[in-house]
Design a protein around this motif. Structure first.
Motif, PDB file in Angstrom:
ATOM      1  N   ALA A 353       0.845  -1.194   0.000  1.00 57.54           N
ATOM      2  CA  ALA A 353       0.000   0.000   0.000  1.00 57.54           C
ATOM      3  C   ALA A 353       0.877   1.239   0.000  1.00 57.54           C
ATOM      4  N   HIS A 354       0.344   2.326  -0.545  1.00 59.42           N
ATOM      5  CA  HIS A 354       1.154   3.513  -0.819  1.00 59.42           C
ATOM      6  C   HIS A 354       1.783   4.125   0.419  1.00 59.42           C
ATOM      7  N   GLU A 355       1.142   3.980   1.588  1.00 58.40           N
ATOM      8  CA  GLU A 355       1.680   4.663   2.760  1.00 58.40           C
ATOM      9  C   GLU A 355       2.788   3.863   3.450  1.00 58.40           C
ATOM     10  N   ARG A 356       3.067   2.684   2.954  1.00 65.79           N
ATOM     11  CA  ARG A 356       4.083   1.855   3.592  1.00 65.79           C
ATOM     12  C   ARG A 356       5.421   1.981   2.846  1.00 65.79           C
ATOM     13  N   SER A 357       6.482   1.625   3.532  1.00 64.42           N
ATOM     14  CA  SER A 357       7.810   1.773   2.973  1.00 64.42           C
ATOM     15  C   SER A 357       8.165   0.579   2.106  1.00 64.42           C
ATOM     16  N   PHE A 358       8.211   0.804   0.785  1.00 64.62           N
ATOM     17  CA  PHE A 358       8.592  -0.272  -0.121  1.00 64.62           C
ATOM     18  C   PHE A 358      10.000  -0.766   0.201  1.00 64.62           C
ATOM     19  N   TYR A 359      10.901   0.183   0.454  1.00 66.58           N
ATOM     20  CA  TYR A 359      12.299  -0.178   0.680  1.00 66.58           C
ATOM     21  C   TYR A 359      12.431  -1.095   1.891  1.00 66.58           C
ATOM     22  N   ASP A 360      11.823  -0.708   3.012  1.00 69.72           N
ATOM     23  CA  ASP A 360      11.962  -1.491   4.238  1.00 69.72           C
ATOM     24  C   ASP A 360      11.370  -2.889   4.086  1.00 69.72           C
ATOM     25  N   LEU A 361      10.217  -2.966   3.426  1.00 70.93           N
ATOM     26  CA  LEU A 361       9.584  -4.275   3.252  1.00 70.93           C
ATOM     27  C   LEU A 361      10.410  -5.168   2.327  1.00 70.93           C
ATOM     28  N   LEU A 362      10.878  -4.607   1.218  1.00 69.74           N
ATOM     29  CA  LEU A 362      11.670  -5.409   0.280  1.00 69.74           C
ATOM     30  C   LEU A 362      13.018  -5.793   0.882  1.00 69.74           C
ATOM     31  N   GLN A 363      13.612  -4.888   1.646  1.00 70.09           N
ATOM     32  CA  GLN A 363      14.875  -5.201   2.304  1.00 70.09           C
ATOM     33  C   GLN A 363      14.693  -6.332   3.320  1.00 70.09           C
ATOM     34  N   THR A 364      13.601  -6.284   4.059  1.00 70.28           N
ATOM     35  CA  THR A 364      13.307  -7.339   5.032  1.00 70.28           C
ATOM     36  C   THR A 364      13.100  -8.673   4.337  1.00 70.28           C
ATOM     37  N   LEU A 365      12.365  -8.657   3.238  1.00 71.52           N
ATOM     38  CA  LEU A 365      12.142  -9.886   2.477  1.00 71.52           C
ATOM     39  C   LEU A 365      13.451 -10.458   1.959  1.00 71.52           C
ATOM     40  N   LYS A 366      14.291  -9.596   1.394  1.00 70.95           N
ATOM     41  CA  LYS A 366      15.573 -10.049   0.846  1.00 70.95           C
ATOM     42  C   LYS A 366      16.457 -10.639   1.934  1.00 70.95           C
ATOM     43  N   LYS A 367      16.426 -10.040   3.108  1.00 69.38           N
ATOM     44  CA  LYS A 367      17.290 -10.464   4.208  1.00 69.38           C
ATOM     45  C   LYS A 367      16.917 -11.838   4.744  1.00 69.38           C
ATOM     46  N   HIS A 368      15.609 -12.138   4.809  1.00 73.90           N
ATOM     47  CA  HIS A 368      15.168 -13.338   5.517  1.00 73.90           C
ATOM     48  C   HIS A 368      14.629 -14.453   4.622  1.00 73.90           C
ATOM     49  N   ALA A 369      14.645 -14.269   3.305  1.00 71.26           N
ATOM     50  CA  ALA A 369      14.005 -15.246   2.417  1.00 71.26           C
ATOM     51  C   ALA A 369      14.856 -16.477   2.136  1.00 71.26           C
ATOM     52  N   GLY A 370      16.034 -16.579   2.731  1.00 77.56           N
ATOM     53  CA  GLY A 370      16.829 -17.790   2.617  1.00 77.56           C
ATOM     54  C   GLY A 370      17.737 -17.813   1.410  1.00 77.56           C
ATOM     55  N   GLU A 371      18.367 -18.950   1.198  1.00 79.81           N
ATOM     56  CA  GLU A 371      19.310 -19.109   0.099  1.00 79.81           C
ATOM     57  C   GLU A 371      18.578 -19.121  -1.241  1.00 79.81           C
ATOM     58  N   GLY A 372      19.262 -18.696  -2.270  1.00 87.78           N
ATOM     59  CA  GLY A 372      18.680 -18.694  -3.608  1.00 87.78           C
ATOM     60  C   GLY A 372      18.077 -17.350  -3.947  1.00 87.78           C
ATOM     61  N   GLU A 373      18.055 -17.017  -5.210  1.00 84.10           N
ATOM     62  CA  GLU A 373      17.553 -15.736  -5.669  1.00 84.10           C
ATOM     63  C   GLU A 373      16.202 -15.899  -6.354  1.00 84.10           C
ATOM     64  N   PHE A 374      15.448 -14.817  -6.392  1.00 83.64           N
ATOM     65  CA  PHE A 374      14.261 -14.764  -7.236  1.00 83.64           C
ATOM     66  C   PHE A 374      14.741 -14.445  -8.654  1.00 83.64           C
ATOM     67  N   ILE A 375      14.414 -15.296  -9.599  1.00 86.39           N
ATOM     68  CA  ILE A 375      14.927 -15.077 -10.953  1.00 86.39           C
ATOM     69  C   ILE A 375      14.252 -13.872 -11.610  1.00 86.39           C
ATOM     70  N   GLU A 376      13.073 -13.495 -11.098  1.00 82.55           N
ATOM     71  CA  GLU A 376      12.376 -12.333 -11.632  1.00 82.55           C
ATOM     72  C   GLU A 376      11.462 -11.773 -10.548  1.00 82.55           C
ATOM     73  N   ALA A 377      11.298 -10.467 -10.545  1.00 84.57           N
ATOM     74  CA  ALA A 377      10.403  -9.800  -9.599  1.00 84.57           C
ATOM     75  C   ALA A 377       9.366  -9.016 -10.391  1.00 84.57           C
ATOM     76  N   ILE A 378       8.097  -9.173 -10.001  1.00 82.86           N
ATOM     77  CA  ILE A 378       6.980  -8.574 -10.729  1.00 82.86           C
ATOM     78  C   ILE A 378       6.208  -7.666  -9.781  1.00 82.86           C
ATOM     79  N   PHE A 379       5.813  -6.505 -10.275  1.00 80.41           N
ATOM     80  CA  PHE A 379       5.139  -5.520  -9.440  1.00 80.41           C
ATOM     81  C   PHE A 379       3.857  -5.048 -10.116  1.00 80.41           C
ATOM     82  N   CYS A 380       2.817  -4.829  -9.299  1.00 77.43           N
ATOM     83  CA  CYS A 380       1.542  -4.348  -9.831  1.00 77.43           C
ATOM     84  C   CYS A 380       0.765  -3.668  -8.715  1.00 77.43           C
ATOM     85  N   PRO A 381      -0.169  -2.771  -9.040  1.00 75.66           N
ATOM     86  CA  PRO A 381      -1.010  -2.161  -8.012  1.00 75.66           C
ATOM     87  C   PRO A 381      -2.112  -3.127  -7.575  1.00 75.66           C
ATOM     88  N   ASN A 382      -2.790  -2.789  -6.492  1.00 75.80           N
ATOM     89  CA  ASN A 382      -3.858  -3.645  -5.971  1.00 75.80           C
ATOM     90  C   ASN A 382      -5.163  -3.391  -6.722  1.00 75.80           C
TER      91      ASN A 382
END
Length: 466
Positions: A353-382
């Protein structure tokens, strides 16, 4: 749906109201009480619902789901009729008002909707105005709360589990004066425009649901938060208990994820207290069996949920509506655990949602999502194709500025430039299915997270149901 959606407040109006002190937030509960009277009830009628009232930042919905499941097992001398009011819905608005673990039917929803709506629209009796600025009709959430009250009282539920919308102190669910028991799930920073930017402020709002002499339960919190909760409980002479997470292996959890041990423990405490108060002579062994079975059978779509659609057997969806730092941490750890059990490739589908911090959420996800990369990331509005999912409270982003910014941030964090932006959820799901669903060379796992609205749209587009 058009009449219901018409009660939503558009984004511009919300922003203007946040900049104005003209209408006092303290008037929200008295105004809601006036609406209760308008539909021919008294505030005291809510006491007949024997309410379990639950708030929190992370886990309040899951706690309510566990509690609903436990209470459905109670059978002495008969099965209880269990109501649940929750938000938001994933696919259909009916999901917000449940009886015995199932959303009310579309027929019942329509019946109680128009009974509530028509009484509010009627010129008689006149609506009691708290102030000159009091609204003539309740907002979307307030209306559905009124409708839930009308539904539960009409259907004769034995217990109603009421999930707070935002905060607690000034939330419409807080019109209840004598709940049987209150619960506060894990706290964190969220809805800062309404609840403040400190954990102490958030705790003050959340602990506002505590009532005089009514037992309250919470989970381990930050020291600053628990201090505020204890203070507010003391002001109300309400006994407060901190429940510890369930021991690993004590119960089989119907809702997956290690973090659910905290929510299940809170639900257990709330239900045991309700049974103690309302059914003091019941056999302890029976209570133990109800709790065990209720926790095992609990389900909560859109949270730590995994599914495969029949049309794409090599495409697995992992969906979780995490939208705060705390819940995204739990989501990422859950996905990391899932990831360790398979060798396929991973794709990310994200929106916040627009009022939340994209950076903080994505950084948290990247930090804790474990080994291996996402080969592609897709973004869209709600945005989806369903009328039930239309939302006017989010900012219009026709140029997809927020989505392109999220994609840029993800590339910065991950070092992977493979990103795509789509104008709606349906287009994003279609892209994923077309690109990865037909592949016979690799199994693909998609993590959809960042918003419950996103998760609901994915469930509808990819699965067709919750």
């Amino acid at each position: 749906m058009q009449d219901l959606n018409g009660l939503q407040t558009n984004h511009a109006t919300i922003q203007m109201s946040r900049l104005s002190d003209a209408r006092k937030v303290e008037d929200s509960i008295p105004e809601f009480e006036a609406f209760i009277e308008k539909i021919d009830y008294k505030v005291e009628d809510l006491d007949r619902l024997n309410i379990i009232h639950v708030t929190g930042t992370k886990g309040k919905g899951s706690t309510c789901a566990f509690a609903s499941s436990i209470m459905q097992q109670v059978n002495s001398p008969r099965k209880l009729k269990v109501g649940l009011f929750t938000s938001p819905h994933l696919i259909e608005a009916c999901e917000r008002i449940q009886i015995n673990g199932k959303p009310i039917s579309k027929e019942l929803f329509t019946k109680y909707f128009y009974e509530t709506y028509n009484k509010l629209q009627s010129p008689t009796p006149p609506l009691r105005k708290v102030s000159a600025l009091s609204p003539d009709m309740p907002m979307y959430f307030y209306f559905l709360n009124l409708m839930a009250i009308h539904t539960f009282l009409s259907e004769g539920v034995d217990v109603a589990i009421m999930e707070v919308g935002i905060g607690g102190q000034y939330d419409s669910t807080n019109a209840v004066r004598k709940p049987v028991v209150c619960g506060i799930a894990s706290l964190g920073i969220d809805h800062q425009a309404l609840l403040g930017s400190t954990i102490e402020s958030v705790a003050w709002h959340k602990a506002g649901i505590i009532k005089d002499n009514v037992p309250a339960f919470t989970v381990p919190q930050e020291d600053a938060a628990i201090e505020v909760i204890r203070s507010r409980a003391a002001e109300r002479n309400a006994p407060l208990t901190v429940t510890e997470p369930l021991q690993i292996g004590k119960y089989q959890l119907g809702i997956p994820g290690d973090h659910q041990r905290i929510n299940a423990a809170l639900a257990e405490a709330l239900c045991r207290e309700w049974i103690r108060v309302k059914m003091p002579n019941v056999d302890a062994a029976k209570v133990d069996s109800w709790v065990t079975e209720g926790i095992r059978l609990a389900s909560w779509p859109g949270r730590s949920q995994t599914f495969i659609t029949p049309r794409h057997q090599n495409l697995t969806w992992h969906v979780d509506g995490a939208h705060t730092i705390e819940s995204m941490t739990a989501c990422a750890k859950w996905f990391a655990g899932e990831r360790a059990t398979w060798s396929g490739q991973s794709v990310l589908l994200f929106n916040a949602a627009h009022e939340r911090s994209f950076y903080d959420l994505l950084q948290t996800l990247k930090k804790h999502a474990g080994e291996g990369e996402f080969i592609e990331a897709i973004f869209c509005p709600n945005i989806t194709n369903r009328a039930d999912s239309q939302s006017f409270v989010v900012q219009n982003d026709e140029k997809l500025t927020q989505q392109h910014e999220s994609a840029r941030i993800w590339t910065e964090l991950s070092g992977n430039p493979a990103t795509k932006v789509f104008p709606n959820i349906n287009a994003a799901v279609e892209y994923v299915e077309n690109k990865y669903g037909s592949s016979i060379d690799a199994e693909t796992h998609v993590l959809a997270t960042g918003s419950l609205h996103l998760v609901g749209g994915v469930l509808d587009a990819a699965k067709g149901s919750i």
